[in-house]
Design a protein around this motif. Structure first.
Motif, short mmCIF file in Angstrom:
data_model
loop_
_atom_site.label_atom_id
_atom_site.label_comp_id
_atom_site.label_asym_id
_atom_site.label_seq_id
_atom_site.Cartn_x
_atom_site.Cartn_y
_atom_site.Cartn_z
N ARG A 16 0.82 -1.21 0.00
CA ARG A 16 0.00 0.00 0.00
C ARG A 16 0.85 1.27 0.00
NH1 ARG A 16 -3.04 -3.15 3.86
NH2 ARG A 16 -2.12 -1.97 5.60
N ILE A 17 2.15 1.15 0.22
CA ILE A 17 3.03 2.31 0.25
C ILE A 17 3.28 2.79 -1.18
CG2 ILE A 17 5.35 3.14 0.87
CD1 ILE A 17 5.42 1.06 3.06
N PRO A 18 3.22 4.11 -1.43
CA PRO A 18 3.51 4.63 -2.77
C PRO A 18 4.92 4.26 -3.22
CG PRO A 18 2.48 6.31 -1.41
CD PRO A 18 2.81 5.17 -0.50
N LEU A 19 5.09 4.11 -4.52
CA LEU A 19 6.38 3.69 -5.07
C LEU A 19 7.49 4.67 -4.72
CD1 LEU A 19 8.03 1.74 -6.80
CD2 LEU A 19 7.32 3.03 -8.83
N THR A 20 7.21 5.96 -4.75
CA THR A 20 8.25 6.95 -4.43
C THR A 20 8.76 6.78 -3.00
OG1 THR A 20 6.49 8.52 -3.83
CG2 THR A 20 7.40 8.66 -6.07
N THR A 21 7.87 6.42 -2.09
CA THR A 21 8.27 6.21 -0.70
C THR A 21 9.04 4.90 -0.56
OG1 THR A 21 6.30 7.41 0.04
CG2 THR A 21 7.44 6.08 1.68
N LYS A 22 8.61 3.87 -1.29
CA LYS A 22 9.34 2.60 -1.25
C LYS A 22 10.78 2.77 -1.72
CE LYS A 22 5.33 -0.35 -2.31
NZ LYS A 22 4.70 -1.21 -3.33
N SER A 23 10.98 3.64 -2.69
CA SER A 23 12.30 3.82 -3.28
C SER A 23 13.19 4.77 -2.49
CB SER A 23 12.15 4.34 -4.72
OG SER A 23 11.33 3.49 -5.50
N GLU A 24 12.62 5.46 -1.50
CA GLU A 24 13.40 6.42 -0.70
C GLU A 24 14.26 5.68 0.32
OE1 GLU A 24 15.29 9.31 0.52
OE2 GLU A 24 13.71 9.86 -0.91
N ASN A 25 15.49 6.14 0.51
CA ASN A 25 16.42 5.48 1.43
C ASN A 25 16.56 6.19 2.77
OD1 ASN A 25 17.15 3.33 -0.33
ND2 ASN A 25 18.49 4.74 -1.47
N LYS A 26 16.19 7.46 2.85
CA LYS A 26 16.33 8.19 4.09
C LYS A 26 15.08 8.04 4.94
CE LYS A 26 19.60 11.73 2.54
NZ LYS A 26 19.87 13.19 2.43
N SER A 27 15.27 7.55 6.17
CA SER A 27 14.12 7.28 7.04
C SER A 27 13.37 8.55 7.39
CB SER A 27 14.60 6.58 8.31
OG SER A 27 15.54 7.38 9.01
N SER A 28 14.07 9.66 7.58
CA SER A 28 13.40 10.91 7.94
C SER A 28 12.45 11.36 6.83
CB SER A 28 14.43 12.01 8.22
OG SER A 28 15.26 12.23 7.09
N ILE A 29 12.87 11.19 5.57
CA ILE A 29 12.02 11.57 4.44
C ILE A 29 10.84 10.61 4.33
CG2 ILE A 29 11.93 11.83 1.93
CD1 ILE A 29 14.82 12.71 1.98
N VAL A 30 11.08 9.32 4.58
CA VAL A 30 10.00 8.33 4.52
C VAL A 30 8.93 8.65 5.56
CG1 VAL A 30 9.42 5.92 4.92
CG2 VAL A 30 11.44 6.49 3.58
N LYS A 31 9.36 8.97 6.78
CA LYS A 31 8.39 9.33 7.83
C LYS A 31 7.55 10.53 7.41
CE LYS A 31 10.56 7.65 12.09
NZ LYS A 31 11.11 8.04 13.41
N ARG A 32 8.22 11.52 6.85
CA ARG A 32 7.52 12.73 6.44
C ARG A 32 6.52 12.43 5.33
NH1 ARG A 32 11.62 15.69 6.03
NH2 ARG A 32 12.02 15.60 3.78
N GLN A 33 6.92 11.59 4.38
CA GLN A 33 6.02 11.25 3.28
C GLN A 33 4.82 10.43 3.77
OE1 GLN A 33 8.54 9.28 0.41
NE2 GLN A 33 9.30 11.22 -0.46
N LEU A 34 5.06 9.50 4.67
CA LEU A 34 3.96 8.69 5.19
C LEU A 34 2.98 9.54 5.98
CD1 LEU A 34 5.81 5.43 6.36
CD2 LEU A 34 4.42 5.75 4.32
N LYS A 35 3.50 10.43 6.82
CA LYS A 35 2.63 11.30 7.61
C LYS A 35 1.84 12.23 6.70
CE LYS A 35 5.33 11.28 11.88
NZ LYS A 35 6.14 12.08 12.84
N SER A 36 2.50 12.75 5.66
CA SER A 36 1.81 13.64 4.73
C SER A 36 0.68 12.92 4.01
CB SER A 36 2.83 14.20 3.71
OG SER A 36 2.18 15.02 2.75
N ALA A 37 0.90 11.65 3.68
CA ALA A 37 -0.12 10.88 2.94
C ALA A 37 -1.25 10.42 3.85
CB ALA A 37 0.53 9.68 2.27
N LEU A 38 -0.95 10.11 5.12
CA LEU A 38 -1.94 9.49 6.00
C LEU A 38 -2.58 10.48 6.97
CD1 LEU A 38 0.02 6.22 6.82
CD2 LEU A 38 -1.94 6.44 5.30
N PHE A 39 -1.82 11.51 7.37
CA PHE A 39 -2.35 12.43 8.37
C PHE A 39 -2.90 13.70 7.73
CE2 PHE A 39 0.85 10.70 11.73
CZ PHE A 39 0.21 9.48 11.67
#
Length: 267
Positions: free
Chosen positions: A244-267
């Motif tokens: 269910r994770i977007p491809l751009t987030t799956k491909s990201e390697n930095k955890s801080s950016i991943v957290k920000r992207q997930l929160k932006s998409a879900l919150f």
């Protein structure tokens, strides 16, 4: 120990004993207790028998005697703040968590009565939402709808305390929560699953082998068998959450950016 799987944090420890028969489990349990007592004595410490507990999953263990103290099996124990029940349900944990949330909501209403809404929201995030996040991956994905409604009602008490609404009466809590930018319990559960799924799978190899397909291009994993208890296993839930994770987030390697992207998409 050879007869158990040990988990520990600071001075709290948990030994898991398992076997094919009741007799095998009871035998291993007694051996582990003897080893534990001997280990404590060898390093000059005494085992706190008042805090030593036994719980059986799927069967009732035989009582264990240490010195002159008889330790009988319980239906529920608490380990690192988590209530573990013999039937593997979360009703006691949800009840305790709900009580803590309502207590925190009362504190916000009383101690924050002279504060602004922004300040009371900060209290909510620290006293209430932090507890939900602590239970995010362990408890929330497998609780029943009734238990989820119990937590949601408790959280609504905290929302009411932020804006100064009466404890009872009609109010569009969803709209108020959205305006305050506070995520729902469903969003927190999904965030916890997707964040754990990214940590588990992001380093895996998804190089296409053979014919390239849309699934391979989107780094999808074949869904596991979800029948029976398999559907409630965390490996199964994390696999589905990864898909269910977007491809751009799956491909990201930095955890801080991943957290920000997930929160932006879900919150």
């Amino acid at each position: 120990m050879a007869n158990s799987d040990f988990s520990g944090y600071a001075d709290d420890g948990l030994d898991v004993v398992y076997g094919s028969t009741i007799e095998e489990c009871d035998k291993k349990l007694k051996l582990v207790v003897l080893e534990k007592v001997e280990w404590y004595r060898s390093i000059g410490l005494s085992l706190n028998l008042n805090k030593s507990e036994i719980i059986g999953i799927g069967y009732s263990p035989a009582p264990v005697k240490i010195d002159d103290t008889l330790i009988c099996p319980k239906q529920e124990i608490t380990f690192l703040g988590v209530k573990i029940q013999s039937d593997l349900k979360w009703s006691s944990q949800v009840s305790a968590l709900s009580g803590k949330i309502r207590s925190a909501a009362s504190r916000i209403r009383i101690e924050g009565r002279h504060l602004t809404i922004t300040d009371r929201r900060m209290l909510y995030m620290g006293w209430i939402q932090s507890q939900i996040f602590c239970n995010g991956l362990v408890v929330l994905p497998t609780i029943t709808q009734t238990e989820q409604n119990t937590l949601r009602t408790s959280l609504n008490a905290g929302i009411r305390a932020i804006v100064g609404l009466p404890k009872y009466g009609f109010a569009d809590i969803s709209a108020i929560r959205s305006k305050l930018n506070i995520p729902s319990i469903e969003a927190i559960t999904e965030y916890s699953l997707q964040w754990a799924a990214w940590k588990k799978f992001h380093g895996s190899s998804f190089d296409p082998v053979g014919i390239s397909t849309r699934s391979k291009a989107n780094k999808l994993i074949l869904h596991p068998d979800q029948r029976g208890h398999r559907g409630k296993m965390y490996d199964s839930m994390l696999t589905m959450a990864w898909n269910r994770i977007p491809l751009t987030t799956k491909s990201e390697n930095k955890s801080s950016i991943v957290k920000r992207q997930l929160k932006s998409a879900l919150f």
